[in-house]
Write an enzyme that holds these catalytic residues in place. Structure first.
Site, mmCIF file in Angstrom:
data_model
loop_
_atom_site.group_PDB
_atom_site.id
_atom_site.type_symbol
_atom_site.label_atom_id
_atom_site.label_comp_id
_atom_site.label_asym_id
_atom_site.label_seq_id
_atom_site.Cartn_x
_atom_site.Cartn_y
_atom_site.Cartn_z
ATOM 1 N N ASP B 2 35.813 -1.402 113.548
ATOM 2 C CA ASP B 2 36.413 -1.916 112.322
ATOM 3 C C ASP B 2 37.069 -0.737 111.612
ATOM 4 O O ASP B 2 36.401 0.240 111.267
ATOM 5 C CB ASP B 2 35.295 -2.541 111.462
ATOM 6 C CG ASP B 2 35.849 -3.179 110.191
ATOM 7 O OD1 ASP B 2 37.081 -3.292 110.079
ATOM 8 O OD2 ASP B 2 35.037 -3.554 109.330
ATOM 9 N N ASP B 95 42.822 -5.049 112.325
ATOM 10 C CA ASP B 95 42.061 -3.808 112.204
ATOM 11 C C ASP B 95 40.616 -3.937 112.681
ATOM 12 O O ASP B 95 39.789 -3.099 112.373
ATOM 13 C CB ASP B 95 42.076 -3.338 110.746
ATOM 14 C CG ASP B 95 41.435 -4.344 109.808
ATOM 15 O OD1 ASP B 95 41.421 -5.546 110.144
ATOM 16 O OD2 ASP B 95 40.938 -3.932 108.757
ATOM 17 N N GLU B 96 40.304 -4.983 113.410
ATOM 18 C CA GLU B 96 38.920 -5.223 113.759
ATOM 19 C C GLU B 96 38.859 -5.917 115.114
ATOM 20 O O GLU B 96 39.644 -6.834 115.362
ATOM 21 C CB GLU B 96 38.332 -6.152 112.695
ATOM 22 C CG GLU B 96 36.852 -6.081 112.539
ATOM 23 C CD GLU B 96 36.404 -6.984 111.379
ATOM 24 O OE1 GLU B 96 35.205 -7.189 111.265
ATOM 25 O OE2 GLU B 96 37.254 -7.491 110.623
#
Lengths: 372, 378
Positions: B2, B95-96
């Site tokens: 993350d 983003d994860e």
């Protein structure tokens, strides 16, 4: 009300009426059929508020009256009764039930009051004419495949029935299109139809109407107003609202300058299209037509699943041409041809193509090509 | 994995003058915070917080609108690094992502923990973005672990310590437990995992339905969901909340166009096309109206999406005013079969589609603002 009626007669009348009833209903009474008995006839009336069907049948009426019961249940019961049975329908008014008796079978169905049943307001019709069933059958059967399902262009969700001018004379014309293909079918103008306003007959109505047109000998009385259309045989009256919208000016869409002419046996052509399209699983299967001197090569190239090619002997004398179409659209228009060869008139690979049967211009089809 | 305050980190990377300032990414006065950097978070700014509230807490914050295309490109670079570890990657957002490292120790000759440490190191050195790692034996615990010591976190929850770890933790750790579910758990007296563990399986199912079964497993640190590679995208949609509620057809038309264009851009970028166009409107009183239309063939052309949405707008039959408008494209298929057939009734549609393709080519070369429709300026 108390009546006796032969099972076959009853099944036909109820079956016709119940097919109008929508399966999912928010208004309970719309699931019902209104049964009215008087003199020596009984009528069955069903509606979805846009279409109303009234079907009359001969019956022995012991006690006149009227009531409403679930159309689907009544139809199911009658369907399951033995052929030739005499069916008795009776309601005593007090119990709120309709008793159905046939042989040793007995049923009680819940009723709703007849006063609650919505009867379509009668309308003043601007034009009344009659046409033989086979004539109307041709008009609607040959155009209905092109009806659009796109909700946003609701005015295309039906067949545009209107009076058109051809070579100085008038014809009765049906047009349907979804923007990819178009069907335009003409017939001689029946007496009394000249003042008919153009109306868009909804798809569901076309489906219901079709059931009136199977009898080759029947004559259909047609009545048209700005808002409604009615088709009637002595036994059945189908009344429908028409689509409230303006049908687009389709005349601009029909190509007039296409000069490249292909003539092909329609059945052979359709079978070949069907065969080559098998290799593609795409939603819109594209078939490529390569035309050269009396030769047509049909091919499909689906990178993920395979390729197919087939050659047909045809009559073609123009310059070479490569053009693609949605296979389904080609099949649908080819299957409209039943007597002579299919004649395709092309312009370029990007322009609409015209198809007709031999030299008969009373039924023409336009189909938009696809990039291949 | 993350990323830490991803959007804000990208902005700070690209503009070093922002490094020591609180940075908030989000839209407009009526919008919400989409990301806040760690400096802004110290002041109490959180994701999904209304912007006015964020600015009350942190008036000195630098608010940026966000550059989606840059974030997407950076996300792609990170994805490339992750793919060197394993092909089994399930992205949750830009983003994860979940990475399934089962069996990769023999492939890389290094245990997963070491590979992950190397991954975040490379992200920082090569891309300039930091991230936090949560390593565990299932998705639920890996997700929990990744949040344990952000930023630049690295947490491992082993099988042996799972029960001890969860014991006193609050159940709101469970991803997907929102305020409503939280309230119904509170009512049942369930605050921590140990509370949850005291319930038997049938009682949980009886009380919470399908969720009950899942809760029973989670209470024991069990989660059998697999890491799904490239979970298929089912729809593409964009929406916007207006600065001020509006009923103006002209203003709404501008929004319909801009959103249609965004949706089309995303469809084109993924090489997909969709068959169903959805128009979503939220009235000033928060009542939601959605209308859908199925096309005859799939499209990725903004002009077709726009025209369909416009027709839907015309038949909505509601005067507004509205606070939000959204455009969606669903029933996605490959772009191969899309927009191949012209429209008989709209002979100029083909020309407009070609103009759009030409516009796209110009934008690819000279930037997204190089050429716009007048309609987009409304």
């Amino acid at each position: 009300m108390k009546i006796s009626i032969e099972r076959g007669t009853l099944l036909k009348a109820v079956g016709q009426a119940q097919s109008v009833v929508e399966r999912r209903n928010t208004i309970p009474i719309l699931a019902n059929v209104l049964i009215e008995a008087e003199g020596d006839t009984v009528s069955f009336r069903a509606t979805d508020l846009d279409i109303e069907v009234v079907d009359k049948a001969a019956a022995q009426v012991e006690r006149a009256g009227a009531t409403t019961v679930s159309a689907v249940t009544l139809n199911e019961i009658v369907r399951k009764l033995p052929d030739g049975a005499l069916v008795q329908l009776a309601d005593d008014g007090a119990s709120g039930r309709l008793n159905i008796e046939a042989g040793r079978s007995q049923f009680q169905l819940a009723t709703l009051p007849r006063e609650d049943f919505p009867v379509m307001a009668s309308s003043e019709y601007h034009a009344n004419f009659s046409a033989p069933a086979p004539v109307l059958r041709r008009l609607f059967d040959k155009s209905k495949f092109a009806i659009s399902t796109e909700e946003t262009r609701y005015y295309l969700n039906g067949i545009y029935m209107h009076v058109a001018e051809v070579d100085g004379g008038k014809v009765l014309r049906c047009v349907a299109t979804d923007g990819h293909r178009l069907a335009r079918i003409d017939t001689d103008l029946p007496a009394g139809a000249q003042d008919m306003p153009g109306v868009i007959v909804p798809r569901k109505t076309v489906g219901e109407l079709r059931k009136l047109l199977d009898d080759d000998e029947a004559s259909i009385a047609v009545s048209v107003s700005e808002t409604k259309v009615r088709f009637a045989t002595p036994a059945i009256t189908l009344t429908s609202k028409v689509i409230d919208g303006t049908f687009p000016d389709y005349t601009r869409v029909i190509p007039v300058g296409n000069t490249r002419k292909l003539e092909v046996d329609a059945a052979e052509f359709a079978q070949a299209v069907d065969r080559v399209a098998t290799v593609s699983s795409e939603r819109s299967r594209a078939v490529k037509l390569q035309l050269d001197e009396d030769r047509l090569v049909l091919s499909v190239n689906a990178p993920d699943s395979g390729a197919a090619e087939e050659e047909l002997a045809v009559a073609y004398g123009d310059e070479k041409l490569e053009i693609g179409f949605n296979a389904k659209y080609l099949l649908e228009i080819a299957s409209q041809v039943d007597r002579e060869n299919a004649v395709f008139m092309f312009n370029s690979a990007g322009d609409p193509t015209l198809m007709r049967e031999g030299n008969d211009t009373s039924a023409i089809y336009v189909v938009m090509p696809m990039r291949v | 994995m993350d990323c830490d305050a991803f959007y804000a980190s990208v902005e700070k990377r690209d503009d070093p003058s922002l490094a020591d300032k609180p940075v908030i990414i989000g839209g407009g006065r009526r919008g919400v915070v989409s990301t806040a950097c760690y400096i802004a978070r110290i002041k109490g700014v959180r994701s999904a917080m209304p912007m006015f509230q964020a600015l009350k807490l942190c008036p000195e914050a630098v608010v940026l609108k966000g550059r989606m295309e840059v974030y997407t490109a950076v996300s792609r670079q990170i994805r490339d690094l992750m793919e060197e570890l394993t092909p089994a990657i399930e992205p949750l957002s830009l983003d994860e992502a979940f990475l399934d490292l089962t069996g990769t120790e023999r492939l890389h000759g290094t245990p997963p923990a070491a590979m992950l440490a190397r991954l975040v190191r490379r992200m920082q050195d090569e891309i300039g973005i930091t991230g936090s790692i949560g390593l565990s034996h299932n998705k639920f615990l890996a997700k929990v672990a990744s949040d344990l010591d952000k930023p630049r976190g690295f947490s491992v929850i082993g099988k042996a310590e799972t029960a001890d770890f969860l014991h006193d933790r609050p159940v709101r750790l469970i991803w997907g437990i929102g305020p409503a579910a939280q309230a119904s758990l509170d009512k049942a007296g369930i605050r921590t995992f140990s509370d949850l563990k005291r319930w038997d399986r049938d009682a949980l199912s009886a009380r919470f339905g399908a969720m009950g079964e899942r809760l029973w497993h989670l209470a024991r640190g069990q989660d059998r969901r697999r890491v799904q590679r490239n979970a298929p995208v089912k729809s593409i949609s964009n929406e916007t909340t207006f600065l001020e509620d509006t009923a103006s057809a002209e203003i709404l038309d501008g929004h319909i166009w801009r959103l249609s264009e965004k949706v089309a851009d995303r469809a084109k970028a993924r090489n997909t096309a969709g068959l169903v166009v959805t128009l979503k409107l939220k009235r000033a009183n928060h009542r939601l109206l959605t209308r859908q239309s199925q096309l005859t063939d799939p499209t990725q052309i903004a002009d077709r999406i726009y025209r369909t949405a416009r027709e839907l707008f015309n038949i909505v039959g509601d005067e507004g005013p509205y606070r939000l408008l959204g455009i969606g494209l669903s029933h996605l298929t490959s772009a191969e079969g899309a927009d191949l057939s012209g429209d008989l009734l709209d002979p100029l549609a083909g020309q407009r589609a070609r103009a759009e393709r030409a516009t796209d080519a110009i934008r690819n070369r000279f930037g997204s603002k190089a050429i716009v429709k007048g309609r987009a300026l409304r």
